[in-house]
Design a protein around this motif. Structure first.
Motif, mmCIF file in Angstrom:
data_model
loop_
_atom_site.group_PDB
_atom_site.id
_atom_site.type_symbol
_atom_site.label_atom_id
_atom_site.label_comp_id
_atom_site.label_asym_id
_atom_site.label_seq_id
_atom_site.Cartn_x
_atom_site.Cartn_y
_atom_site.Cartn_z
ATOM 1 N N SER A 110 -4.367 9.686 -6.310
ATOM 2 C CA SER A 110 -4.620 8.883 -5.122
ATOM 3 C C SER A 110 -5.485 7.695 -5.520
ATOM 4 O O SER A 110 -5.812 7.519 -6.709
ATOM 5 C CB SER A 110 -5.333 9.710 -4.045
ATOM 6 N N GLY A 111 -5.883 6.891 -4.557
ATOM 7 C CA GLY A 111 -6.678 5.707 -4.836
ATOM 8 C C GLY A 111 -7.960 5.986 -5.593
ATOM 9 O O GLY A 111 -8.406 5.170 -6.405
ATOM 10 N N GLU A 123 1.391 9.358 -5.882
ATOM 11 C CA GLU A 123 1.690 10.734 -5.474
ATOM 12 C C GLU A 123 2.635 11.428 -6.449
ATOM 13 O O GLU A 123 2.583 12.650 -6.610
ATOM 14 C CB GLU A 123 2.278 10.746 -4.067
ATOM 15 N N MET A 175 -5.674 1.257 0.302
ATOM 16 C CA MET A 175 -5.629 2.217 -0.786
ATOM 17 C C MET A 175 -6.988 2.870 -1.034
ATOM 18 O O MET A 175 -7.112 3.734 -1.905
ATOM 19 C CB MET A 175 -5.139 1.538 -2.076
ATOM 20 N N SER A 223 0.833 -1.206 0.000
ATOM 21 C CA SER A 223 0.000 0.000 0.000
ATOM 22 C C SER A 223 0.866 1.253 0.000
ATOM 23 O O SER A 223 0.550 2.236 -0.696
ATOM 24 C CB SER A 223 -0.938 0.010 1.214
ATOM 25 N N GLU A 224 1.984 1.238 0.720
ATOM 26 C CA GLU A 224 2.868 2.403 0.761
ATOM 27 C C GLU A 224 3.502 2.684 -0.595
ATOM 28 O O GLU A 224 3.575 3.832 -1.042
ATOM 29 C CB GLU A 224 3.950 2.202 1.823
ATOM 30 N N HIS A 281 0.867 4.060 -3.063
ATOM 31 C CA HIS A 281 0.577 5.466 -2.760
ATOM 32 C C HIS A 281 1.724 6.361 -3.225
ATOM 33 O O HIS A 281 1.495 7.440 -3.792
ATOM 34 C CB HIS A 281 0.346 5.659 -1.263
#
Length: 324
Positions: free
Chosen positions: A241-242, A236, A265, A228-229, A232
């Motif tokens: 974003s999600g 970015e 997310m 997830s990191e 993202h």
């Protein structure tokens, strides 16, 4: 003018032999229900005796070239992500090159285990942006059934064999996120965690291929957070974003990891391409396999934002954001 690496074609190949969960009930203390509940896997494909990683890769490559409407003579480079090569050397990629009948350009392998296709895709993108290649065939191919310990129910039920491929081509863009092609990538590794997922053999240690070993619970925890990191972080880089994502096409390791990552997310599961139930974990092949299947299903369409992310032994992990 901005150059982008645009996906022109995608394809995959799966060995003929399909292994249902019930087959493992004959030799292991496990059940179909146990495997499904913990992993989401229902079946997987195993390569036939004598069927090699390069042979799977060649068939996936042929499918991708056909989808792109190209011939191999138009390809400048071939990059294969694999952890299960036919031989220690030469590379699987050169075998694919020969198998496709190409005598021009160059070919090489990338090894980042389950994250291999993300690394290969980023590498191919870099070659296109630098002008070193105009068209690159990127392949993920594995025969993980060759490195399984068939007495270890915690690992041998998880993996399968297969291959996926895509064709990247240089195209002019505006430099904005509205461009088609690869928009951003994010790569990481941390060798401190090598003992969480590894193979207990190798050329300079045992002189044998060895078997896969994994600390499943620890890998699960790292996977959910790191996937997830990295997704993202890649989003970015292009101001997204999600909520901007049309499809997540994740590494197909475990349905619970896929679901937990999508939740973090803030992307609903109906916008996630899931193939793990039919393929199991095919390591570096899983993302291109899922991309190909997603296109065949009519899920992934031109112009949509796709996020791919994966984590594997190393640990190595990363994500790519592209507009299809």
């Amino acid at each position: 003018m901005t150059i982008r690496s645009v996906v022109r074609g995608v394809g995959h190949y799966l060995p003929e032999r399909v292994v249902e969960n019930t087959e493992f009930e004959k030799t292991l203390d496990t059940t179909d229900e146990w495997i499904r509940t913990r992993t989401g896997i229902e079946r997987r494909h195993f390569a036939a005796e004598g069927e090699t990683t390069s042979q799977l890769a060649i068939k996936a490559a042929q499918a991708a070239l056909e989808d792109a409407g190209m011939t191999v003579d138009q390809i400048d480079a071939i990059v294969v992500a694999t952890s299960t090569p036919d031989q220690t050397f030469p590379s699987v990629a050169t075998m694919v090159q020969a198998g496709l009948g190409s005598t021009t350009g160059f070919a090489y392998d990338v090894q980042a285990v389950c994250a291999g296709f993300i690394f290969a895709l980023s590498n191919a993108n870099g070659m296109i942006l630098s002008g070193q290649a105009e068209r690159v065939l990127v392949i993920g191919a594995e025969t993980f059934s060759r490195i399984m310990d068939w007495t270890d129910r915690g690992t041998c039920v998880l993996f399968g064999d297969g291959a996926g491929a895509l064709v990247l081509e240089a195209a002019e863009g505006t430099g904005s996120p509205s461009d088609r092609g690869i928009l951003a990538s994010d790569l990481h590794s941390d060798g401190r965690y090598k003992d969480l997922l590894y193979v207990d053999g190798g050329v300079s240690t045992t002189g044998s291929a060895g078997h896969l070993r994994m600390q499943g619970n620890a890998v699960f925890k790292h996977a959910v957070t790191k996937l997830s990191e990295t997704a993202h972080a890649a989003l970015e880089k292009v101001g997204m974003s999600g909520e901007n994502v049309d499809w997540i096409v994740p590494h197909q390791a475990n349905l619970r990891i896929i679901s937990a990552t999508a939740e973090r997310m803030q992307v609903p599961m109906d916008r996630v391409v899931v193939t793990v139930q039919d393929h199991g974990n095919t390591s570096a092949a899983s993302i291109p396999l899922a991309l190909s299947v997603g296109k065949q299903r009519g899920q992934i369409k031109e112009g949509q934002i796709v996020v791919t992310e994966a984590i594997g032994g190393g640990l190595a992990w990363g994500a790519v954001v592209l507009r299809w």
